[in-house]
Design a protein around this motif. Structure first.
Motif, short mmCIF file in Angstrom:
data_model
loop_
_atom_site.label_atom_id
_atom_site.label_comp_id
_atom_site.label_asym_id
_atom_site.label_seq_id
_atom_site.Cartn_x
_atom_site.Cartn_y
_atom_site.Cartn_z
N ARG A 301 0.87 -1.02 -0.02
CA ARG A 301 -0.34 0.15 -0.15
C ARG A 301 0.74 1.15 -0.01
O ARG A 301 0.41 2.13 -0.74
N THR A 302 2.04 1.46 0.73
CA THR A 302 2.82 2.26 0.90
C THR A 302 3.59 2.73 -0.46
O THR A 302 3.63 3.75 -1.05
N GLN A 304 2.30 1.72 -3.50
CA GLN A 304 1.18 2.32 -4.51
C GLN A 304 1.08 3.85 -4.21
O GLN A 304 0.65 4.27 -5.10
N GLN A 305 0.70 4.07 -2.84
CA GLN A 305 0.60 5.65 -2.60
C GLN A 305 1.72 6.29 -3.09
O GLN A 305 1.49 7.61 -3.79
N GLU A 309 1.44 9.55 -5.97
CA GLU A 309 1.60 10.80 -5.61
C GLU A 309 2.97 11.35 -6.72
O GLU A 309 3.32 12.54 -6.32
#
Length: 318
Positions: A301-302, A304-305, A309
């Motif tokens: 998830r980190t 993908q974030q 961004e």
């Protein structure tokens, strides 16, 4: 008349890649795609492409190109390659506006060995099973399923690059390099002795063998002990699986790995760590740390974030 990039010369391993073929492993078709998918996505972002746009992947060696379109915008990201425009050093991780006749040169890499050249709009290619990724062993994707060669001309979708501010990714925004890789133990960790598991996780670092490629990274340095003879009925494998053949030396499956295998798998490298693993050359040291499935999901998830961004992290150049 073709408009794009003429390949003047290219070393082995210079191929067209995207994020690979999804949904065909059940038919024996490997995903293939970029060895370092994060670097490919960064290169695409720098020129304003969708993340999955096919790029040129370089593995250790480089290539020379001449621009044959009126103009094009490109960006090179990944690895410690030498990057030059018309014989002068050019900035990496930065979009560049090139004109007809310009010569783009990518020299060899030493410590980080995967690089990606993205062109604004991408290349004119015909997808095979939903992807343009080159898998040379089955002659799928890319141009005739093969590595690039001198004399080939790559047609660009965008015939003339629009004028705009160029973009760069500051070094401080790069993902951090690692040599300690996170793994999920299993699915056949019970086929190894306690000493074997301890050797894998707690011994001094393994070393990537020279007999390594996009199918798998062979490791040397320590023998991992089996329970029994170590044979299993062939079952599914994915990139990141760490098989242990009869030699006792681990083999990490990479982007071009097959879809099944008959060696027990002591662990699997989590997907977010595979990009950094793919950057390491033969001779590099690696070690492993077992993590929970929850930690692996958090890391995913980190990442993908971070990618979501990424456009906000680019800086405009005057």
């Amino acid at each position: 008349m073709t408009h794009g990039l003429l390949v003047l010369q290219a070393t082995a391993g210079t191929t067209i890649q995207d994020l690979g073929r999804v949904g065909y492993r059940r038919y024996g078709v490997t995903r293939s795609g970029a060895m370092d998918p994060v670097a490919l996505q960064v290169a695409n972002c720098l020129v304003g492409n969708p993340f999955n746009t096919p790029c040129i992947e370089f593995s250790v060696g480089g290539a020379d190109f001449r621009v044959t379109s009126e103009s094009l915008r490109c960006a090179f990201h990944g690895g410690d390659f030498q990057f030059a425009l018309n014989g002068m050093p050019a900035p990496m991780s930065t979009s560049l506006h090139l004109r007809k006749g310009d010569i783009l040169s990518i020299g060899g890499a030493r410590k980080r060995i995967r690089g990606y050249l993205a062109v604004e709009g991408g290349f004119v290619l015909e997808p095979v099973l939903g992807s343009c990724a080159t898998h040379t062993r089955s002659a799928l994707g890319g141009i005739d399923g093969a590595a690039l060669e001198g004399g080939q001309e790559l047609e660009c979708v965008t015939k003339e690059a629009p004028k705009r501010t160029e973009l760069s990714l500051p070094y401080s925004a790069f993902p951090k390099s690692r040599r300690l890789f996170r793994v999920i133990l299993g699915p056949q960790a019970d086929r190894f002795t306690d000493d074997g598991i301890s050797t894998f996780l707690e011994s001094a670092a393994f070393r990537i063998d020279k007999d390594s490629d996009s199918v798998g990274y062979r490791l040397t340095g320590h023998r991992i002990e089996y329970i029994g003879d170590g044979n299993i009925v062939s079952d599914p494998v994915v990139p990141g699986c760490i098989q242990v053949p009869a030699s006792g030396h681990p083999l990490i499956l990479m982007a071009d790995c097959p879809t099944t295998g008959g060696y027990p798998k002591i662990a699997t490298v989590i997907s977010t760590d595979l990009s950094e693993l793919a950057q390491l050359p033969p001779g590099a040291e690696v070690s492993f740390r077992a993590v929970s499935l929850e930690e692996a999901h958090t890391a995913r998830r980190t990442q993908q974030q971070w990618l979501a961004e990424l456009p906000k992290q680019l800086i405009a150049l005057n």
